[in-house]
Design an enzyme around this catalytic site. Sequence first.
Site, PDB file in Angstrom:
ATOM      1  N   ASN A   9       0.863  -1.187   0.000  1.00 38.29           N
ATOM      2  CA  ASN A   9       0.000   0.000   0.000  1.00 38.29           C
ATOM      3  C   ASN A   9       0.899   1.236   0.000  1.00 38.29           C
ATOM      4  O   ASN A   9       1.483   1.591   1.024  1.00 38.29           O
ATOM      5  CB  ASN A   9      -0.897  -0.044   1.253  1.00 38.29           C
ATOM      6  CG  ASN A   9      -1.826   1.154   1.333  1.00 38.29           C
ATOM      7  OD1 ASN A   9      -1.762   2.073   0.510  1.00 38.29           O
ATOM      8  ND2 ASN A   9      -2.687   1.156   2.334  1.00 38.29           N
ATOM      9  N   LYS A  16       3.197   0.842   3.193  1.00 39.79           N
ATOM     10  CA  LYS A  16       2.797  -0.172   4.170  1.00 39.79           C
ATOM     11  C   LYS A  16       2.869  -1.528   3.487  1.00 39.79           C
ATOM     12  O   LYS A  16       2.374  -1.676   2.373  1.00 39.79           O
ATOM     13  CB  LYS A  16       1.368   0.077   4.649  1.00 39.79           C
ATOM     14  CG  LYS A  16       1.216   1.294   5.532  1.00 39.79           C
ATOM     15  CD  LYS A  16      -0.218   1.426   6.011  1.00 39.79           C
ATOM     16  CE  LYS A  16      -0.449   2.766   6.664  1.00 39.79           C
ATOM     17  NZ  LYS A  16      -1.847   3.159   6.693  1.00 39.79           N
ATOM     18  N   ARG A  86      -2.840  -2.042  -3.255  1.00 37.63           N
ATOM     19  CA  ARG A  86      -3.975  -1.149  -3.117  1.00 37.63           C
ATOM     20  C   ARG A  86      -3.822  -0.048  -4.165  1.00 37.63           C
ATOM     21  O   ARG A  86      -2.776   0.607  -4.225  1.00 37.63           O
ATOM     22  CB  ARG A  86      -3.994  -0.535  -1.731  1.00 37.63           C
ATOM     23  CG  ARG A  86      -5.097   0.470  -1.595  1.00 37.63           C
ATOM     24  CD  ARG A  86      -4.959   1.288  -0.347  1.00 37.63           C
ATOM     25  NE  ARG A  86      -6.010   2.287  -0.306  1.00 37.63           N
ATOM     26  CZ  ARG A  86      -5.859   3.499   0.191  1.00 37.63           C
ATOM     27  NH1 ARG A  86      -4.686   3.868   0.689  1.00 37.63           N
ATOM     28  NH2 ARG A  86      -6.854   4.342   0.202  1.00 37.63           N
ATOM     29  N   HIS A 175     -12.878   3.902  -0.084  1.00 38.08           N
ATOM     30  CA  HIS A 175     -12.924   2.962   1.054  1.00 38.08           C
ATOM     31  C   HIS A 175     -13.713   1.694   0.706  1.00 38.08           C
ATOM     32  O   HIS A 175     -14.233   1.010   1.598  1.00 38.08           O
ATOM     33  CB  HIS A 175     -13.594   3.588   2.306  1.00 38.08           C
ATOM     34  CG  HIS A 175     -12.818   4.674   2.964  1.00 38.08           C
ATOM     35  ND1 HIS A 175     -13.419   5.794   3.510  1.00 38.08           N
ATOM     36  CD2 HIS A 175     -11.494   4.831   3.171  1.00 38.08           C
ATOM     37  CE1 HIS A 175     -12.496   6.576   4.028  1.00 38.08           C
ATOM     38  NE2 HIS A 175     -11.319   6.027   3.834  1.00 38.08           N
ATOM     39  N   HIS A 203     -17.089   4.020   7.848  1.00 36.62           N
ATOM     40  CA  HIS A 203     -15.632   3.895   8.011  1.00 36.62           C
ATOM     41  C   HIS A 203     -15.109   5.244   8.501  1.00 36.62           C
ATOM     42  O   HIS A 203     -15.141   6.242   7.771  1.00 36.62           O
ATOM     43  CB  HIS A 203     -14.982   3.509   6.677  1.00 36.62           C
ATOM     44  CG  HIS A 203     -13.487   3.424   6.766  1.00 36.62           C
ATOM     45  ND1 HIS A 203     -12.800   2.233   6.734  1.00 36.62           N
ATOM     46  CD2 HIS A 203     -12.549   4.390   6.925  1.00 36.62           C
ATOM     47  CE1 HIS A 203     -11.510   2.467   6.867  1.00 36.62           C
ATOM     48  NE2 HIS A 203     -11.327   3.776   6.981  1.00 36.62           N
ATOM     49  N   LEU A 204     -14.653   5.283   9.756  1.00 37.00           N
ATOM     50  CA  LEU A 204     -14.243   6.539  10.371  1.00 37.00           C
ATOM     51  C   LEU A 204     -12.776   6.470  10.781  1.00 37.00           C
ATOM     52  O   LEU A 204     -12.436   5.956  11.853  1.00 37.00           O
ATOM     53  CB  LEU A 204     -15.116   6.832  11.609  1.00 37.00           C
ATOM     54  CG  LEU A 204     -16.638   6.673  11.423  1.00 37.00           C
ATOM     55  CD1 LEU A 204     -17.362   6.839  12.750  1.00 37.00           C
ATOM     56  CD2 LEU A 204     -17.164   7.681  10.398  1.00 37.00           C
ATOM     57  N   GLY A 207      -9.632   9.650   7.022  1.00 31.85           N
ATOM     58  CA  GLY A 207     -10.684   9.880   6.033  1.00 31.85           C
ATOM     59  C   GLY A 207     -11.928   9.157   6.517  1.00 31.85           C
ATOM     60  O   GLY A 207     -11.818   8.132   7.188  1.00 31.85           O
ATOM     61  N   ARG A 236     -10.316  17.158   6.398  1.00 34.02           N
ATOM     62  CA  ARG A 236     -11.167  17.482   5.247  1.00 34.02           C
ATOM     63  C   ARG A 236     -12.537  17.925   5.718  1.00 34.02           C
ATOM     64  O   ARG A 236     -13.084  17.356   6.665  1.00 34.02           O
ATOM     65  CB  ARG A 236     -11.312  16.260   4.324  1.00 34.02           C
ATOM     66  CG  ARG A 236     -10.103  16.020   3.464  1.00 34.02           C
ATOM     67  CD  ARG A 236     -10.228  14.727   2.680  1.00 34.02           C
ATOM     68  NE  ARG A 236      -9.321  13.733   3.185  1.00 34.02           N
ATOM     69  CZ  ARG A 236      -9.373  12.430   2.917  1.00 34.02           C
ATOM     70  NH1 ARG A 236     -10.308  11.956   2.134  1.00 34.02           N
ATOM     71  NH2 ARG A 236      -8.486  11.601   3.418  1.00 34.02           N
ATOM     72  N   GLY A 325     -10.267   3.709  12.759  1.00 30.36           N
ATOM     73  CA  GLY A 325      -9.694   4.051  14.070  1.00 30.36           C
ATOM     74  C   GLY A 325     -10.713   4.677  15.014  1.00 30.36           C
ATOM     75  O   GLY A 325     -10.767   4.329  16.208  1.00 30.36           O
ATOM     76  N   ILE A 326     -11.536   5.594  14.516  1.00 30.51           N
ATOM     77  CA  ILE A 326     -12.541   6.244  15.370  1.00 30.51           C
ATOM     78  C   ILE A 326     -13.726   5.309  15.592  1.00 30.51           C
ATOM     79  O   ILE A 326     -14.174   5.099  16.722  1.00 30.51           O
ATOM     80  CB  ILE A 326     -13.017   7.575  14.728  1.00 30.51           C
ATOM     81  CG1 ILE A 326     -11.842   8.553  14.568  1.00 30.51           C
ATOM     82  CG2 ILE A 326     -14.136   8.196  15.540  1.00 30.51           C
ATOM     83  CD1 ILE A 326     -12.172   9.809  13.758  1.00 30.51           C
ATOM     84  N   GLY A 327     -14.214   4.723  14.515  1.00 28.12           N
ATOM     85  CA  GLY A 327     -15.389   3.854  14.608  1.00 28.12           C
ATOM     86  C   GLY A 327     -15.165   2.660  15.521  1.00 28.12           C
ATOM     87  O   GLY A 327     -16.062   2.227  16.236  1.00 28.12           O
ATOM     88  N   GLU A 380      -8.409  -4.120   5.483  1.00 30.02           N
ATOM     89  CA  GLU A 380      -8.372  -3.980   4.027  1.00 30.02           C
ATOM     90  C   GLU A 380      -7.264  -4.843   3.428  1.00 30.02           C
ATOM     91  O   GLU A 380      -7.396  -5.371   2.328  1.00 30.02           O
ATOM     92  CB  GLU A 380      -8.159  -2.508   3.666  1.00 30.02           C
ATOM     93  CG  GLU A 380      -9.375  -1.657   3.989  1.00 30.02           C
ATOM     94  CD  GLU A 380      -9.052  -0.205   4.277  1.00 30.02           C
ATOM     95  OE1 GLU A 380      -8.459   0.051   5.347  1.00 30.02           O
ATOM     96  OE2 GLU A 380      -9.382   0.656   3.453  1.00 30.02           O
TER      97      GLU A 380
HETATM   98  P1  ADP Z   1      -6.217   6.079   8.790  1.00 27.79           P
HETATM   99  O1  ADP Z   1      -7.427   6.560   8.061  1.00 27.79           O
HETATM  100  O2  ADP Z   1      -5.015   6.967   8.618  1.00 27.79           O
HETATM  101  O3  ADP Z   1      -5.943   4.589   8.598  1.00 27.79           O
HETATM  102  P2  ADP Z   1      -7.151   5.284  11.415  1.00 27.79           P
HETATM  103  O4  ADP Z   1      -8.219   4.378  10.859  1.00 27.79           O
HETATM  104  O5  ADP Z   1      -6.022   4.653  12.150  1.00 27.79           O
HETATM  105  O6  ADP Z   1      -6.579   6.273  10.319  1.00 27.79           O
HETATM  106  O7  ADP Z   1      -7.890   6.309  12.382  1.00 27.79           O
HETATM  107  C1  ADP Z   1      -7.204   7.349  13.002  1.00 27.79           C
HETATM  108  C2  ADP Z   1      -8.169   8.058  13.945  1.00 27.79           C
HETATM  109  O8  ADP Z   1      -8.648   7.121  14.929  1.00 27.79           O
HETATM  110  C3  ADP Z   1      -7.527   9.200  14.699  1.00 27.79           C
HETATM  111  O9  ADP Z   1      -8.396  10.323  14.712  1.00 27.79           O
HETATM  112  C4  ADP Z   1      -7.376   8.634  16.095  1.00 27.79           C
HETATM  113  O10 ADP Z   1      -7.394   9.613  17.103  1.00 27.79           O
HETATM  114  C5  ADP Z   1      -8.631   7.778  16.177  1.00 27.79           C
HETATM  115  N1  ADP Z   1      -8.558   6.863  17.309  1.00 27.79           N
HETATM  116  C6  ADP Z   1      -7.721   5.818  17.486  1.00 27.79           C
HETATM  117  N2  ADP Z   1      -7.923   5.279  18.729  1.00 27.79           N
HETATM  118  C7  ADP Z   1      -8.875   6.044  19.339  1.00 27.79           C
HETATM  119  C8  ADP Z   1      -9.526   6.010  20.619  1.00 27.79           C
HETATM  120  N3  ADP Z   1      -9.208   5.112  21.530  1.00 27.79           N
HETATM  121  N4  ADP Z   1     -10.467   6.951  20.869  1.00 27.79           N
HETATM  122  C9  ADP Z   1     -10.787   7.873  19.947  1.00 27.79           C
HETATM  123  N5  ADP Z   1     -10.227   7.951  18.733  1.00 27.79           N
HETATM  124  C10 ADP Z   1      -9.282   7.041  18.429  1.00 27.79           C
END
Ligand code: ADP
Length: 398
Positions: A9, A16, A86, A175, A203-204, A207, A236, A325-327, A380
């Site tokens: 990737n 990666k 990717r 995504h 997907h959070l 992006g 964004r 990461g957020i989701g 992914e």
């Molecule tokens: P990318 O899109 O670069 O792959 P990720 O899917 O790793 O990014 O998501 C990154 C986001 O996830 C960041 O905003 C990070 O702060 C958030 N995140 C990761 N762990 C937590 C957590 N425990 N609580 C809240 N947000 C988190």
Amino acid sequence: MEDVILVVNCGSSSLKLALFDQHHRRRTSALADSLNTEDAFARIDGVEEKVALPSSASHREALEALVSRFRDLGLMTSEPRAIGHRVVHGGEAFKEATVIDDSALRSIQACAGLAPLHNPVNLSGIAATRLMFPAVPQVAVFDTAYHQTLPQRAYLYALPEAWYREWGVRRYGFHGTSHYFMALEAARLLNRTLATTSVISAHLGNGCSIAAIRDGISVDTSMGLTPLEGLVMGTRSGDVDPGIFDFLSTKGLCTEEVHQALNHQSGLLGVSGQTNDMRSLCELADHGHKPSALAIDIFCFRLAKYVGAMMASLSQLDALVFTGGIGENSARVRQKTVEHLHLMGFKIRADFNEANGQYTDGHIEDNGSRFAILVIPTDEELVIAREASRLSGGTGAG
Ligand code: ADP
């Protein structure tokens, strides 16, 4: 000969890699970042010392250094059986993953106008692995391909039709690999087949995008011609009034300046004035930093509005799914979002949500919820490995 699959990737300054065995179990992952700068570095998961790189290493040099280290560590004892890449944009040319031959390469190059920051760097990764492993089958997996099933009413903008016909101005969506994996995993967790599973997948990550998936097929999504449209993201803006370009030109900002601001200085970073990182924003908000709390509020409200919008494409819904990461990690974001969806019958269970669904097979909905709500870690790279395996003559299963 060992039967490993290498997943590549390439980002603008990062690389990666992931290695999977013949059962599609992840053997290791590696990252090189800050490439083409003096700060370039590379490391392999679980290995303490960094991998030595030439100064200002390129993608190709980082790839060579990491593969050679994989060999030293015994993680890769022969050439991979297949390599999966990717690729961000497949335009309308690619409705699924493809084996990379000269004709596929030309088509990927032709899509570069739609993703000028991404496709050229993806192509440079492909060129590097073709040089290193000329006899190994290579496969491209596109972020856009899964959304090629969108109906016209969902992918066409209400714009002069010649813009679509002549220049390809339409919604493509991104995504796709992650949304497809969400549909597969939701089907598995709900004991259904993919073809009878309908979900809304959010997907959070840095992006963010959301997709409506009807009977396993993508029928609407929030990202558009570019990955700027839709949800609020790390830096964004997501949706804004297109009139903003004209208005800001009266303030002296040119198109390029507005474009830069919408992509790199907006979203969570723009509103909070502090950071694009959700975890840090939550900490700031807990310490009373009001702009950070507001950024989280706007993020969740926009997301909830889009969950409602995605329902217009579905005749039934099996689950709302959170990933990225957020989701996957932010109970607060999921809680705040679902609060806005009370009228539609979504209800979250606080203790399941706090545990990120870890002990409940991903489920975080309350008993009284009309729909299941799931937290599913995305992978992914696994989808890319499976596709590389399938298209190079393996099973793709596992
Ligand atoms: P990318 O899109 O670069 O792959 P990720 O899917 O790793 O990014 O998501 C990154 C986001 O996830 C960041 O905003 C990070 O702060 C958030 N995140 C990761 N762990 C937590 C957590 N425990 N609580 C809240 N947000 C988190």
